[in-house]
Motif scaffolding. Structure first.
Motif, mmCIF file in Angstrom:
data_model
loop_
_atom_site.group_PDB
_atom_site.id
_atom_site.type_symbol
_atom_site.label_atom_id
_atom_site.label_comp_id
_atom_site.label_asym_id
_atom_site.label_seq_id
_atom_site.Cartn_x
_atom_site.Cartn_y
_atom_site.Cartn_z
ATOM 1 N N GLY A 149 0.800 -1.221 0.000
ATOM 2 C CA GLY A 149 0.000 0.000 0.000
ATOM 3 C C GLY A 149 0.829 1.265 0.000
ATOM 4 O O GLY A 149 0.478 2.251 -0.663
ATOM 5 N N ALA A 150 1.943 1.259 0.739
ATOM 6 C CA ALA A 150 2.795 2.449 0.783
ATOM 7 C C ALA A 150 3.440 2.712 -0.574
ATOM 8 O O ALA A 150 3.591 3.865 -0.989
ATOM 9 C CB ALA A 150 3.866 2.282 1.860
ATOM 10 N N VAL A 151 3.832 1.652 -1.270
ATOM 11 C CA VAL A 151 4.424 1.796 -2.597
ATOM 12 C C VAL A 151 3.402 2.388 -3.559
ATOM 13 O O VAL A 151 3.695 3.320 -4.320
ATOM 14 C CB VAL A 151 4.943 0.438 -3.118
ATOM 15 C CG1 VAL A 151 5.330 0.535 -4.599
ATOM 16 C CG2 VAL A 151 6.130 -0.035 -2.308
ATOM 17 N N ILE A 152 2.193 1.842 -3.539
ATOM 18 C CA ILE A 152 1.141 2.325 -4.431
ATOM 19 C C ILE A 152 0.818 3.788 -4.135
ATOM 20 O O ILE A 152 0.673 4.614 -5.053
ATOM 21 C CB ILE A 152 -0.119 1.444 -4.290
ATOM 22 C CG1 ILE A 152 0.174 0.033 -4.819
ATOM 23 C CG2 ILE A 152 -1.301 2.056 -5.035
ATOM 24 C CD1 ILE A 152 -0.909 -0.983 -4.510
ATOM 25 N N THR A 153 0.737 4.143 -2.847
ATOM 26 C CA THR A 153 0.458 5.527 -2.469
ATOM 27 C C THR A 153 1.580 6.454 -2.896
ATOM 28 O O THR A 153 1.343 7.554 -3.415
ATOM 29 C CB THR A 153 0.248 5.629 -0.944
ATOM 30 O OG1 THR A 153 -0.843 4.798 -0.561
ATOM 31 C CG2 THR A 153 -0.033 7.066 -0.530
ATOM 32 N N LEU A 154 2.811 6.031 -2.697
ATOM 33 C CA LEU A 154 3.971 6.845 -3.075
ATOM 34 C C LEU A 154 3.986 7.118 -4.576
ATOM 35 O O LEU A 154 4.244 8.246 -5.010
ATOM 36 C CB LEU A 154 5.259 6.138 -2.647
ATOM 37 C CG LEU A 154 6.573 6.805 -3.045
ATOM 38 C CD1 LEU A 154 6.657 8.218 -2.473
ATOM 39 C CD2 LEU A 154 7.755 5.969 -2.564
ATOM 40 N N LEU A 155 3.714 6.103 -5.372
ATOM 41 C CA LEU A 155 3.690 6.294 -6.822
ATOM 42 C C LEU A 155 2.565 7.249 -7.218
ATOM 43 O O LEU A 155 2.728 8.070 -8.134
ATOM 44 C CB LEU A 155 3.527 4.951 -7.526
ATOM 45 C CG LEU A 155 4.734 4.009 -7.420
ATOM 46 C CD1 LEU A 155 4.407 2.644 -8.007
ATOM 47 C CD2 LEU A 155 5.952 4.607 -8.125
ATOM 48 N N ALA A 156 1.438 7.166 -6.521
ATOM 49 C CA ALA A 156 0.331 8.078 -6.810
ATOM 50 C C ALA A 156 0.698 9.516 -6.461
ATOM 51 O O ALA A 156 0.392 10.447 -7.219
ATOM 52 C CB ALA A 156 -0.910 7.647 -6.042
ATOM 53 N N ILE A 157 1.363 9.711 -5.326
ATOM 54 C CA ILE A 157 1.761 11.060 -4.900
ATOM 55 C C ILE A 157 2.715 11.679 -5.913
ATOM 56 O O ILE A 157 2.600 12.856 -6.267
ATOM 57 C CB ILE A 157 2.425 11.016 -3.513
ATOM 58 C CG1 ILE A 157 1.387 10.645 -2.436
ATOM 59 C CG2 ILE A 157 3.081 12.353 -3.175
ATOM 60 C CD1 ILE A 157 2.005 10.343 -1.083
ATOM 61 N N THR A 158 3.668 10.887 -6.377
ATOM 62 C CA THR A 158 4.714 11.400 -7.269
ATOM 63 C C THR A 158 4.302 11.413 -8.735
ATOM 64 O O THR A 158 5.017 11.977 -9.570
ATOM 65 C CB THR A 158 5.995 10.565 -7.126
ATOM 66 O OG1 THR A 158 5.696 9.187 -7.418
ATOM 67 C CG2 THR A 158 6.562 10.676 -5.718
ATOM 68 N N MET A 214 4.194 8.843 -10.675
ATOM 69 C CA MET A 214 4.974 7.841 -11.400
ATOM 70 C C MET A 214 4.201 6.518 -11.479
ATOM 71 O O MET A 214 3.144 6.361 -10.882
ATOM 72 C CB MET A 214 6.318 7.623 -10.705
ATOM 73 C CG MET A 214 7.264 8.813 -10.774
ATOM 74 S SD MET A 214 7.952 9.091 -12.435
ATOM 75 C CE MET A 214 6.885 10.381 -13.046
ATOM 76 N N THR A 215 4.741 5.573 -12.227
ATOM 77 C CA THR A 215 4.112 4.263 -12.386
ATOM 78 C C THR A 215 5.071 3.166 -11.952
ATOM 79 O O THR A 215 6.289 3.397 -11.816
ATOM 80 C CB THR A 215 3.721 4.010 -13.849
ATOM 81 O OG1 THR A 215 4.926 3.970 -14.646
ATOM 82 C CG2 THR A 215 2.803 5.106 -14.363
ATOM 83 N N HIS A 216 4.523 1.974 -11.734
ATOM 84 C CA HIS A 216 5.379 0.821 -11.421
ATOM 85 C C HIS A 216 6.413 0.603 -12.523
ATOM 86 O O HIS A 216 7.583 0.310 -12.242
ATOM 87 C CB HIS A 216 4.527 -0.439 -11.255
ATOM 88 C CG HIS A 216 3.844 -0.548 -9.926
ATOM 89 N ND1 HIS A 216 2.667 0.103 -9.650
ATOM 90 C CD2 HIS A 216 4.176 -1.230 -8.786
ATOM 91 C CE1 HIS A 216 2.294 -0.171 -8.404
ATOM 92 N NE2 HIS A 216 3.184 -0.974 -7.862
ATOM 93 N N LYS A 217 5.979 0.722 -13.762
ATOM 94 C CA LYS A 217 6.878 0.466 -14.891
ATOM 95 C C LYS A 217 8.086 1.404 -14.870
ATOM 96 O O LYS A 217 9.220 0.988 -15.127
ATOM 97 C CB LYS A 217 6.109 0.622 -16.200
ATOM 98 C CG LYS A 217 6.950 0.319 -17.444
ATOM 99 C CD LYS A 217 6.106 0.442 -18.713
ATOM 100 C CE LYS A 217 6.949 0.150 -19.945
ATOM 101 N NZ LYS A 217 6.136 0.256 -21.187
ATOM 102 N N LYS A 218 7.854 2.668 -14.547
ATOM 103 C CA LYS A 218 8.938 3.650 -14.583
ATOM 104 C C LYS A 218 9.826 3.591 -13.346
ATOM 105 O O LYS A 218 11.047 3.790 -13.440
ATOM 106 C CB LYS A 218 8.358 5.059 -14.714
ATOM 107 C CG LYS A 218 7.706 5.336 -16.047
ATOM 108 C CD LYS A 218 7.141 6.750 -16.068
ATOM 109 C CE LYS A 218 6.468 7.064 -17.403
ATOM 110 N NZ LYS A 218 5.878 8.423 -17.411
ATOM 111 N N SER A 219 9.246 3.355 -12.177
ATOM 112 C CA SER A 219 9.989 3.585 -10.931
ATOM 113 C C SER A 219 10.164 2.381 -10.027
ATOM 114 O O SER A 219 10.976 2.432 -9.093
ATOM 115 C CB SER A 219 9.307 4.709 -10.126
ATOM 116 O OG SER A 219 9.324 5.920 -10.826
ATOM 117 N N TYR A 220 9.400 1.293 -10.241
ATOM 118 C CA TYR A 220 9.431 0.238 -9.229
ATOM 119 C C TYR A 220 10.770 -0.499 -9.156
ATOM 120 O O TYR A 220 11.185 -0.925 -8.080
ATOM 121 C CB TYR A 220 8.304 -0.782 -9.423
ATOM 122 C CG TYR A 220 8.349 -1.805 -8.310
ATOM 123 C CD1 TYR A 220 7.968 -1.455 -7.013
ATOM 124 C CD2 TYR A 220 8.881 -3.080 -8.525
ATOM 125 C CE1 TYR A 220 8.089 -2.346 -5.969
ATOM 126 C CE2 TYR A 220 8.997 -3.977 -7.488
ATOM 127 C CZ TYR A 220 8.598 -3.606 -6.210
ATOM 128 O OH TYR A 220 8.735 -4.489 -5.168
#
Length: 461
Positions: free
Chosen positions: A418-427, A429-435
């Motif tokens: 959940g924290a990862v998903i929230t962080l990507l939403a805040i920034t 960004m997407t999983h593909k670009k930043s995970y």
């Protein structure tokens, strides 16, 4: 069928959580699915007498920490203190050390007791502007925030008031300063290893002439334009320091000298001072620090009541999410087929319960996508056995505590976290670009740090 039911339940928990279904719904339903597949077991009795009892017990023990942590984070953010700290660190380190500046800004705040979600919202606008000025690819920004918020200050550094550092205390009779040398070493591995990785990635991007890039503004970007009356750095940092210092003072000087013989009475839980000292210390340290933050910044709050109320309400979903996962784990542990899993985990390293514990916590944290949830499930199901094995083999309970905390911060940061998903939403960004970079700094390197601690701990360090 019983074992298949457990595995199917766990698989669905991980998949459906990733798809965004709330664990408050998932946990009881999937726990009861495992019960139904286990055969002739009472479904409603399992729900009310096992699931809900475990959920309630977790809330009773840890709700004050979630509540006070959420309020402290909210008043630090609303007073402008969090922003002041971040901007000062950025000023000190400058554009050339932009990644380190972001990591340390997040680290200082989370080590001082500010919720990682509050930190992500507070730091992002400043970090985004810094990355743009330094022409560092924005895709690296989520990993920098994750490194500072989800790793060394959450599980490693001694004294951190993070819930992940508090949960092991009742099981091992320890406090938040357990195994300080090994915890500090693990934290430094995460800090320097993660920063080195991100610096290397930034250098490689610069060599390809890849800059910050073109990105649409997010809702979080607008908060930087607020020219509020920010506190000075000294006023902003004082509550953060007070959390850490007061935690140590209460842990080592005040609470051990209390006359608490009454705790042995049934109405007080028939417990001991040692069992509750760690939680008491965090409660008092956070309470005093909240009052200090309010007193130092009273005129800067638009509405103190709203800040406190908002922090209070913000604590409810996290505590009940985690407690629901604990209830889920209690149901799974009550099933006959769980004995197969228990024996397999305990038999992984029969002569090294520390390593077995690390595997169990990491796997469950990965499945649930939650550091606190996975750790709580593992400890509630197997904590007594691990503690007994460690005691029989003369293994330090402090080492068990630190490895438990460290292990919760490894596989927990998989894509469905959940924290990862929230962080990507805040920034934005997407999983593909930043995970991929989040995985290295928040999963791979913390696992390496945990392994290092296990190895050193086995040699008596």
């Amino acid at each position: 069928m019983g074992l298949l039911g457990i595995l199917l339940s766990l698989g669905l928990l991980m998949y459906l959580a990733y798809r965004g279904i709330n664990v408050l719904i998932l946990a009881p339903l999937l726990a009861l699915l495992a019960v139904l597949m286990s055969g002739d077991l009472p479904v409603l009795a399992t729900y009310t007498q096992v699931f809900m009892k475990s959920l309630g017990g977790y809330v009773i023990t840890y709700f004050p920490l979630f509540l006070l942590g959420a309020i402290f984070g909210k008043v630090m953010a609303d007073s402008g203190a969090a922003r002041t700290i971040a901007e000062k660190i950025v000023d000190w380190l400058g554009t050339k050390r932009a990644i380190l500046a972001v990591v340390l800004s997040c680290g200082v705040l989370t080590y001082g007791g500010v919720s990682l979600f509050v930190v992500a919202f507070a730091i992002y606008p400043i970090a985004n502007a810094l990355f743009r000025r330094a022409d560092i690819p924005k895709r690296l920004l989520p990993a920098a925030i994750a490194l500072g918020s989800f790793t060394f200050t959450m599980t490693a550094f001694p004294g951190t008031p993070a819930i992940q550092n508090a949960i092991p205390m009742p099981f091992f009779g320890t406090n938040v300063f357990a195994a300080p040398f090994l915890g500090t070493l693990a934290g430094l591995i995460m800090l320097f290893g993660g920063t080195a990785w991100l610096d290397r990635r930034a250098a490689a991007a610069a060599a390809r002439n890849e800059g910050y890039g073109q990105h649409a503004r997010t809702a979080a970007d607008s908060s930087l334009a607020d020219d509020a009356d920010l506190p000075s750095f000294a006023i902003a940092i004082l509550p953060v320091i007070s959390v850490i210092v007061l935690n140590a003072v209460f842990t080592y000087l005040v609470i051990p000298n209390l006359d608490a013989a009454y705790l042995a009475q049934p109405e007080y839980g028939a417990t001991s001072l040692k069992s509750v000292a760690g939680i008491w210390a965090i409660i008092m340290a956070l309470t005093v620090s909240i009052i200090l933050t309010l007193a130092l910044n009273w005129r800067r709050f638009t509405d103190v009541k709203e800040s406190v109320n908002s922090g209070t309400m913000g604590s409810l979903l996290p505590i009940f999410n985690t407690a629901s996962e604990v209830g889920y784990g209690a149901v799974i542990a009550s099933l006959p087929a769980f004995s197969i899993i228990r024996d397999a985990v305990l038999g992984l390293f029969p002569t090294n319960p520390v390593a077995s514990l690390a595997v169990a916590v990491n796997v469950l944290a990965g499945i649930t996508g939650s550091a606190s949830g996975g750790m709580s499930i593992a400890l509630n199901a197997l904590g007594e056995q691990f503690a007994a094995m460690a005691q029989d083999q003369g293994i330090s309970m402090e080492l068990m505590h630190r490895v438990t905390a460290l292990s919760s911060g490894g596989f927990d940061a998989l894509p469905h976290n959940g924290a990862v998903i929230t962080l990507l939403a805040i920034t934005g960004m997407t999983h593909k670009k930043s995970y991929a970079d989040i995985f290295v700094v928040a999963v791979a390197i913390p696992v390496v740090a945990t392994i290092a601690v296990i190895i050193l701990g086995s040699f008596g360090f």
